[in-house]
Design a protein around this motif. Sequence first.
Motif, PDB file in Angstrom:
ATOM      1  N   ARG A 197       0.805  -1.209   0.000  1.00  0.00           N
ATOM      2  CA  ARG A 197       0.000   0.000   0.000  1.00  0.00           C
ATOM      3  C   ARG A 197       0.845   1.269   0.000  1.00  0.00           C
ATOM      4  NH1 ARG A 197      -4.706   0.808   4.237  1.00  0.00           N
ATOM      5  NH2 ARG A 197      -3.968  -1.279   4.587  1.00  0.00           N
ATOM      6  N   ASN A 198       1.925   1.324   0.771  1.00  0.00           N
ATOM      7  CA  ASN A 198       2.739   2.529   0.797  1.00  0.00           C
ATOM      8  C   ASN A 198       3.335   2.830  -0.569  1.00  0.00           C
ATOM      9  OD1 ASN A 198       2.195   2.951   3.481  1.00  0.00           O
ATOM     10  ND2 ASN A 198       4.023   1.865   4.179  1.00  0.00           N
ATOM     11  N   HIS A 199       3.780   1.799  -1.264  1.00  0.00           N
ATOM     12  CA  HIS A 199       4.321   1.994  -2.603  1.00  0.00           C
ATOM     13  C   HIS A 199       3.236   2.461  -3.571  1.00  0.00           C
ATOM     14  CE1 HIS A 199       8.218   0.491  -1.524  1.00  0.00           C
ATOM     15  NE2 HIS A 199       7.685  -0.624  -1.040  1.00  0.00           N
ATOM     16  N   MET A 200       2.034   1.960  -3.387  1.00  0.00           N
ATOM     17  CA  MET A 200       0.955   2.384  -4.281  1.00  0.00           C
ATOM     18  C   MET A 200       0.574   3.837  -4.010  1.00  0.00           C
ATOM     19  SD  MET A 200       0.782  -0.022  -6.315  1.00  0.00           S
ATOM     20  CE  MET A 200      -0.485   0.712  -7.314  1.00  0.00           C
ATOM     21  N   ALA A 201       0.618   4.271  -2.772  1.00  0.00           N
ATOM     22  CA  ALA A 201       0.355   5.680  -2.456  1.00  0.00           C
ATOM     23  C   ALA A 201       1.431   6.554  -3.087  1.00  0.00           C
ATOM     24  CB  ALA A 201       0.292   5.890  -0.950  1.00  0.00           C
TER      25      ALA A 201
ATOM     26  N   THR B 186      12.864   8.239 -14.645  1.00  0.00           N
ATOM     27  CA  THR B 186      13.621   7.775 -13.483  1.00  0.00           C
ATOM     28  C   THR B 186      13.920   6.293 -13.696  1.00  0.00           C
ATOM     29  OG1 THR B 186      11.732   6.998 -12.180  1.00  0.00           O
ATOM     30  CG2 THR B 186      12.261   9.358 -12.013  1.00  0.00           C
ATOM     31  N   PRO B 187      14.699   5.680 -12.812  1.00  0.00           N
ATOM     32  CA  PRO B 187      14.928   4.230 -12.951  1.00  0.00           C
ATOM     33  C   PRO B 187      13.643   3.394 -12.840  1.00  0.00           C
ATOM     34  CG  PRO B 187      16.606   5.186 -11.544  1.00  0.00           C
ATOM     35  CD  PRO B 187      15.566   6.263 -11.780  1.00  0.00           C
ATOM     36  N   THR B 188      12.592   3.939 -12.232  1.00  0.00           N
ATOM     37  CA  THR B 188      11.346   3.185 -12.088  1.00  0.00           C
ATOM     38  C   THR B 188      10.200   3.768 -12.914  1.00  0.00           C
ATOM     39  OG1 THR B 188      10.760   4.473 -10.130  1.00  0.00           O
ATOM     40  CG2 THR B 188      11.923   2.386  -9.768  1.00  0.00           C
ATOM     41  N   ASN B 189      10.480   4.772 -13.742  1.00  0.00           N
ATOM     42  CA  ASN B 189       9.446   5.386 -14.584  1.00  0.00           C
ATOM     43  C   ASN B 189      10.099   5.815 -15.894  1.00  0.00           C
ATOM     44  OD1 ASN B 189       6.531   6.448 -14.392  1.00  0.00           O
ATOM     45  ND2 ASN B 189       7.644   8.177 -15.264  1.00  0.00           N
TER      46      ASN B 189
ATOM     47  N   LYS C 173       7.232   1.337 -12.318  1.00  0.00           N
ATOM     48  CA  LYS C 173       7.406   0.211 -11.397  1.00  0.00           C
ATOM     49  C   LYS C 173       7.173   0.747  -9.986  1.00  0.00           C
ATOM     50  CE  LYS C 173      11.574  -0.993 -13.268  1.00  0.00           C
ATOM     51  NZ  LYS C 173      12.801  -1.797 -13.305  1.00  0.00           N
ATOM     52  N   PRO C 174       6.154   0.266  -9.285  1.00  0.00           N
ATOM     53  CA  PRO C 174       5.895   0.756  -7.926  1.00  0.00           C
ATOM     54  C   PRO C 174       7.062   0.545  -6.966  1.00  0.00           C
ATOM     55  CG  PRO C 174       3.977  -0.383  -8.759  1.00  0.00           C
ATOM     56  CD  PRO C 174       5.091  -0.629  -9.742  1.00  0.00           C
TER      57      PRO C 174
ATOM     58  N   GLY D  21      10.629  -4.921  -7.265  1.00  0.00           N
ATOM     59  CA  GLY D  21       9.429  -5.722  -7.504  1.00  0.00           C
ATOM     60  C   GLY D  21       9.178  -5.955  -8.976  1.00  0.00           C
ATOM     61  N   SER D  22       8.213  -6.814  -9.268  1.00  0.00           N
ATOM     62  CA  SER D  22       7.919  -7.155 -10.654  1.00  0.00           C
ATOM     63  C   SER D  22       6.627  -6.509 -11.175  1.00  0.00           C
ATOM     64  CB  SER D  22       7.840  -8.675 -10.807  1.00  0.00           C
ATOM     65  OG  SER D  22       6.823  -9.198  -9.976  1.00  0.00           O
TER      66      SER D  22
END
Length: 81
Positions: free
Chosen positions: A5-9, A23-26, A49-50, A54-55
């Motif tokens: 949940r924290n990552h989704m927020a 970014t490395p995750t976007n 990537k949240p 993770g995958s």
Amino acid sequence: MASIRNHMAETWDFLTVTPLLTTPTNYRLKGELGTVHHNGKAHDRWQHKPTAKGSARIWFYVEKNTVFLEQVHTHHPNETK
């Protein structure tokens, strides 16, 4: 994805404020996956990537000031392996 949940927020905050920040995750997807068509217009398809390790993946595109979530993958999508 309910277990992170924290990552989704954080993902919600990121996508509503800076969805086009690389970014490395976007980042934009490449090749055939890099473009999505909507209402006769081509848009860059992005992947978020949240979590860095993770995958899960969220595919989206932006039109004007609106972020359209196109696909949400709980695991790494086969198309990008």
